[in-house]
Design a protein around this motif. Structure first.
Motif, PDB file in Angstrom:
ATOM      1  N   MET A 193       0.835  -1.198   0.000  1.00 55.42           N
ATOM      2  CA  MET A 193       0.000   0.000   0.000  1.00 55.42           C
ATOM      3  C   MET A 193       0.875   1.254   0.000  1.00 55.42           C
ATOM      4  O   MET A 193       0.604   2.211  -0.714  1.00 55.42           O
ATOM      5  CB  MET A 193      -0.903  -0.009   1.233  1.00 55.42           C
ATOM      6  N   GLU A 194       1.937   1.215   0.781  1.00 53.20           N
ATOM      7  CA  GLU A 194       2.842   2.369   0.859  1.00 53.20           C
ATOM      8  C   GLU A 194       3.512   2.645  -0.491  1.00 53.20           C
ATOM      9  O   GLU A 194       3.871   3.774  -0.790  1.00 53.20           O
ATOM     10  CB  GLU A 194       3.893   2.132   1.957  1.00 53.20           C
TER      11      GLU A 194
ATOM     12  N   ALA B 285      -2.775  25.711   0.294  1.00 49.87           N
ATOM     13  CA  ALA B 285      -3.326  24.390  -0.016  1.00 49.87           C
ATOM     14  C   ALA B 285      -4.852  24.383   0.018  1.00 49.87           C
ATOM     15  O   ALA B 285      -5.495  23.851  -0.892  1.00 49.87           O
ATOM     16  CB  ALA B 285      -2.762  23.346   0.930  1.00 49.87           C
ATOM     17  N   GLY B 286      -5.428  25.010   1.055  1.00 50.52           N
ATOM     18  CA  GLY B 286      -6.885  25.026   1.188  1.00 50.52           C
ATOM     19  C   GLY B 286      -7.548  25.670  -0.009  1.00 50.52           C
ATOM     20  O   GLY B 286      -8.524  25.149  -0.550  1.00 50.52           O
TER      21      GLY B 286
ATOM     22  N   ILE C 146      -7.323  23.412  -3.038  1.00 50.04           N
ATOM     23  CA  ILE C 146      -8.243  22.285  -2.935  1.00 50.04           C
ATOM     24  C   ILE C 146      -9.663  22.703  -3.310  1.00 50.04           C
ATOM     25  O   ILE C 146     -10.347  22.015  -4.066  1.00 50.04           O
ATOM     26  CB  ILE C 146      -8.193  21.670  -1.520  1.00 50.04           C
TER      27      ILE C 146
ATOM     28  N   GLY D  33     -11.738  21.587  -6.649  1.00 50.32           N
ATOM     29  CA  GLY D  33     -13.017  20.924  -6.404  1.00 50.32           C
ATOM     30  C   GLY D  33     -14.128  21.486  -7.279  1.00 50.32           C
ATOM     31  O   GLY D  33     -14.969  20.752  -7.790  1.00 50.32           O
TER      32      GLY D  33
ATOM     33  N   PHE E 110     -12.685  18.128  -9.848  1.00 53.02           N
ATOM     34  CA  PHE E 110     -11.556  17.260  -9.505  1.00 53.02           C
ATOM     35  C   PHE E 110     -11.411  17.203  -7.992  1.00 53.02           C
ATOM     36  O   PHE E 110     -11.919  18.065  -7.277  1.00 53.02           O
ATOM     37  CB  PHE E 110     -10.267  17.777 -10.155  1.00 53.02           C
ATOM     38  N   THR E 111     -10.748  16.183  -7.502  1.00 49.63           N
ATOM     39  CA  THR E 111     -10.631  15.981  -6.064  1.00 49.63           C
ATOM     40  C   THR E 111      -9.171  16.032  -5.645  1.00 49.63           C
ATOM     41  O   THR E 111      -8.308  15.564  -6.375  1.00 49.63           O
ATOM     42  CB  THR E 111     -11.168  14.579  -5.693  1.00 49.63           C
ATOM     43  N   VAL E 112      -8.917  16.562  -4.459  1.00 53.80           N
ATOM     44  CA  VAL E 112      -7.566  16.531  -3.919  1.00 53.80           C
ATOM     45  C   VAL E 112      -7.589  15.718  -2.633  1.00 53.80           C
ATOM     46  O   VAL E 112      -8.443  15.923  -1.775  1.00 53.80           O
ATOM     47  CB  VAL E 112      -7.053  17.953  -3.606  1.00 53.80           C
TER      48      VAL E 112
ATOM     49  N   GLU F  96      -8.547   8.321  -0.526  1.00 53.04           N
ATOM     50  CA  GLU F  96      -9.717   8.715   0.240  1.00 53.04           C
ATOM     51  C   GLU F  96      -9.484   8.819   1.750  1.00 53.04           C
ATOM     52  O   GLU F  96      -9.102   7.865   2.401  1.00 53.04           O
ATOM     53  CB  GLU F  96     -10.821   7.687   0.002  1.00 53.04           C
ATOM     54  N   GLY F  97      -9.720   9.996   2.297  1.00 46.41           N
ATOM     55  CA  GLY F  97      -9.676  10.161   3.740  1.00 46.41           C
ATOM     56  C   GLY F  97      -8.292  10.143   4.359  1.00 46.41           C
ATOM     57  O   GLY F  97      -8.163  10.162   5.572  1.00 46.41           O
TER      58      GLY F  97
ATOM     59  N   GLU G 158      -4.257  11.437   5.123  1.00 47.31           N
ATOM     60  CA  GLU G 158      -3.664  12.716   5.494  1.00 47.31           C
ATOM     61  C   GLU G 158      -2.662  13.190   4.441  1.00 47.31           C
ATOM     62  O   GLU G 158      -2.060  12.399   3.753  1.00 47.31           O
ATOM     63  CB  GLU G 158      -2.950  12.547   6.836  1.00 47.31           C
TER      64      GLU G 158
ATOM     65  N   PHE H 210       0.100  15.707  -2.327  1.00 49.08           N
ATOM     66  CA  PHE H 210      -1.331  15.762  -2.609  1.00 49.08           C
ATOM     67  C   PHE H 210      -1.623  14.974  -3.872  1.00 49.08           C
ATOM     68  O   PHE H 210      -0.848  15.006  -4.818  1.00 49.08           O
ATOM     69  CB  PHE H 210      -1.783  17.207  -2.836  1.00 49.08           C
TER      70      PHE H 210
ATOM     71  N   GLN I 145     -13.091  13.392 -10.760  1.00 45.80           N
ATOM     72  CA  GLN I 145     -14.219  12.973  -9.939  1.00 45.80           C
ATOM     73  C   GLN I 145     -15.251  12.280 -10.808  1.00 45.80           C
ATOM     74  O   GLN I 145     -15.833  11.280 -10.439  1.00 45.80           O
ATOM     75  CB  GLN I 145     -14.828  14.234  -9.296  1.00 45.80           C
TER      76      GLN I 145
ATOM     77  N   GLN J 263       6.421  10.262  10.193  1.00 48.67           N
ATOM     78  CA  GLN J 263       5.951  11.609   9.834  1.00 48.67           C
ATOM     79  C   GLN J 263       7.123  12.591   9.715  1.00 48.67           C
ATOM     80  O   GLN J 263       7.180  13.381   8.775  1.00 48.67           O
ATOM     81  CB  GLN J 263       4.954  12.093  10.884  1.00 48.67           C
TER      82      GLN J 263
ATOM     83  N   GLY K  47     -18.216  17.903  -5.416  1.00 50.03           N
ATOM     84  CA  GLY K  47     -17.426  19.081  -5.758  1.00 50.03           C
ATOM     85  C   GLY K  47     -17.347  20.112  -4.653  1.00 50.03           C
ATOM     86  O   GLY K  47     -16.597  21.069  -4.733  1.00 50.03           O
TER      87      GLY K  47
ATOM     88  N   GLU L  83     -12.911  21.186   4.822  1.00 43.79           N
ATOM     89  CA  GLU L  83     -11.652  20.755   5.378  1.00 43.79           C
ATOM     90  C   GLU L  83     -11.766  20.749   6.886  1.00 43.79           C
ATOM     91  O   GLU L  83     -12.402  21.618   7.473  1.00 43.79           O
ATOM     92  CB  GLU L  83     -10.596  21.762   4.939  1.00 43.79           C
TER      93      GLU L  83
ATOM     94  N   PHE M 225     -12.471   7.246   5.947  1.00 50.00           N
ATOM     95  CA  PHE M 225     -13.738   7.680   6.523  1.00 50.00           C
ATOM     96  C   PHE M 225     -14.915   7.024   5.813  1.00 50.00           C
ATOM     97  O   PHE M 225     -14.776   6.464   4.742  1.00 50.00           O
ATOM     98  CB  PHE M 225     -13.823   9.206   6.538  1.00 50.00           C
TER      99      PHE M 225
END
Lengths: 338, 175
Positions: free
Chosen positions: A75-76, A179-180, A183, A187, A191-193, A199-200, A202, A208, A213, A273, B21, B25, B45
């Motif tokens: 997975m890694e 980053a926010g 994102i 969106g 598209f998804t980040v 999914e879900g 960190e 990223f 989508q 980390q 979409g 956060e 999740f």
């Protein structure tokens, strides 16, 4: 700044996956264990009888026979999904020798065909996945509907079943708190980040994943072109920010990079980390031309190999404290100048 | 940044939801993330519950039989409410069995879209011709918009040839 092929200065890797289901078998949430086992053998036979090359280049891993740490390590390396690593009953993984092509059998969908390439290379990742899909399609009957396309367990994958994603290293964007914004802008374009494991997960190490989508209403080609456009924009942004950040305070920038390099070269204990955080800065230093003698792909590989599952499977250390010591030792060795 | 839940510890975990979409956060510290089940490397999740919500707006009566009893999929036996609950379909046949009931949800996810993409080897020649025609027409529109008239003419000829094949087929049957 060094100009690098396939945008390797910002793009880490490109992944394409195609979801397919066999027409005559129930989906994951309904299928019995016995049917799952039967499906696994059916796919295996169909694949290995397809060509001599398939036999030579691929091997099949029975996931339930695999120790947990090894599944985690796969997975890694982004060869399997987190869910597939966790739920290994009746799971099968067809894996090419060079580890760039794989088929997860009995995942969320019956088949998840996946192809992985370094840097930004959407066409280069799509083509081998598509060829492998055609090879399987000729021998298995895929669930398909004229209006809805390929039928999937979850309607969010309906249509092409194509999820293309590009892993981007965006340290300057993160440093500048962008980053926010990125994102939410991405969106709005459909598209998804996500974080590094999908999914879900960190967003460690300033990494990223940007992916499409929608899977219905756009052809595979158009999906890839649109994603490529969005990714190019983010790459340009990151490059501009890196340059501006450096020019504003060169000493701070260089200090951040070399401080991380120093830690990686000499630290005696590192958590996963911490390792990711410092490898991220080192990567930035390498692609900015500040630190010589390393290739960004080598750093990307270290990011994977420094993760918990990979350290456990490579060195057999399960105790977390001992693992941190082993991780530091491993990274010191790997970064020893030639 | 401080954790948005306890507002004490530094946030180390960013959770990004993307629903149709709309992204939200959430930045949490390690212990709050663990409490909310986000900390484990393998944890992900619960998308199912979000998807279930998406489904629940669907037109339920469409999946009911004449007597009001719930229909089941003839292949896997799933009822529409079971599908709604888990946010997942039971088998390929469910899509045809509950097509009308599912359509609003599918449109909510993908928009008012028709499939454009690769066709399986098993697809009949008629489907292939229809899809090719649709994609050529789209290409023609694009070429005209871009004022690439030479290319547009080429595409138009290919469309004519394909449509001709349909007429030929018709004529042969009649004669």
């Amino acid at each position: 700044m060094v100009e690098i092929q396939k945008s390797l200065d910002v793009a880490v890797s490109t992944r394409v996956r195609l979801a397919r289901n066999l027409r005559e078998y129930p989906f994951k949430s309904v299928i019995s264990r016995a049917k799952q086992a039967e499906l696994l053998e059916k796919v295996k036979d169909a694949f290995f009888s397809s060509s001599a090359q398939a036999k030579k280049e691929f091997s099949l891993l029975y996931m339930e026979k695999l120790p947990e740490a090894e599944a985690l390590s796969l997975m890694e390396q982004h060869l399997i999904s987190p869910e597939f690593a966790k739920e290994r009953k009746n799971g099968g993984l067809l894996l090419s020798k060079d580890r760039t092509l794989s088929v997860m059998i009995n995942e969320e969908d019956h088949l998840r065909i996946q192809s992985l390439k370094p840097g930004l290379d959407l066409d280069g990742a799509y083509e081998p996945a598509e060829r492998l899909e055609t090879l399987l399609d000729e021998r298995l009957s895929f669930a398909f509907d004229e209006r809805l396309g390929y039928l999937t367990h979850c309607p969010t994958n309906l249509g092409t079943g194509l999820r293309a994603s590009v892993m981007l290293h965006l340290p300057a964007l993160v440093m500048n708190n962008g980053a926010g914004k990125m994102i939410s802008a991405v969106g709005k374009l459909g598209f998804t980040v996500r974080g590094i494991y999908g999914e879900g997960s960190e967003a460690h190490g300033d990494l990223f994943q940007v992916s499409n989508q929608l899977t219905l209403g756009l052809s595979e080609r158009d999906t890839l072109i649109r994603l490529g456009d969005v990714v190019q924009q983010i790459i340009l942004q990151e490059r501009t920010l890196r340059k501006a950040t450096y020019e504003r305070q060169p000493a701070n920038y260089e200090d951040a990079v070399f401080r991380s390099y120093g830690i990686l070269r000499y630290a005696r204990r590192l958590t996963s980390q911490e390792a990711l955080e410092h490898l991220s800065r080192l990567r930035l230093g390498v692609v900015s031309g500040l630190i010589k003698g390393y290739d960004p792909r080598q750093i990307d590989e270290l990011c994977m190999k420094a993760q918990a599952g990979s350290i456990i499977s490579a060195f057999g250390v399960t105790d977390p404290q001992q693992r941190d010591v082993k991780r530091a030792e491993f990274l010191r060795g790997a970064l020893e100048p030639a | 940044m401080k954790c948005q839940q306890c507002k004490v510890n530094p946030a180390t975990t960013r959770i990004v939801y993307n629903i149709n979409g709309n992204t939200t956060e959430l930045n949490l510290c390690a212990s709050c993330a663990a409490k909310s089940n986000y900390s484990s490397l393998l944890g992900s999740f619960d998308f199912d519950s979000f998807f279930g919500n998406l489904f629940s707006h669907s037109v339920m009566p469409a999946a009911l039989g004449r007597g009001g009893e719930e229909q089941t999929c003839p292949q896997c036996g799933s009822t529409f409410s079971a599908i709604t609950e888990r946010g997942r379909l039971g088998c390929a046949r469910c899509y045809t069995a509950f097509y009308n009931a599912l359509l609003p949800s599918i449109k909510r996810i993908h928009g008012n879209a028709e499939y454009k993409g690769k066709l399986p080897v098993s697809a009949g020649p008629e489907i292939k011709r229809k899809k090719e025609l649709a994609s050529l027409k789209e290409e023609l529109n694009k070429a005209v918009l871009l004022q690439e008239y030479e290319r547009a003419a080429e595409i138009r000829d290919r469309i004519k040839a394909l449509e001709g094949r349909e007429n030929d087929g018709g004529n042969t049957k009649e004669s």
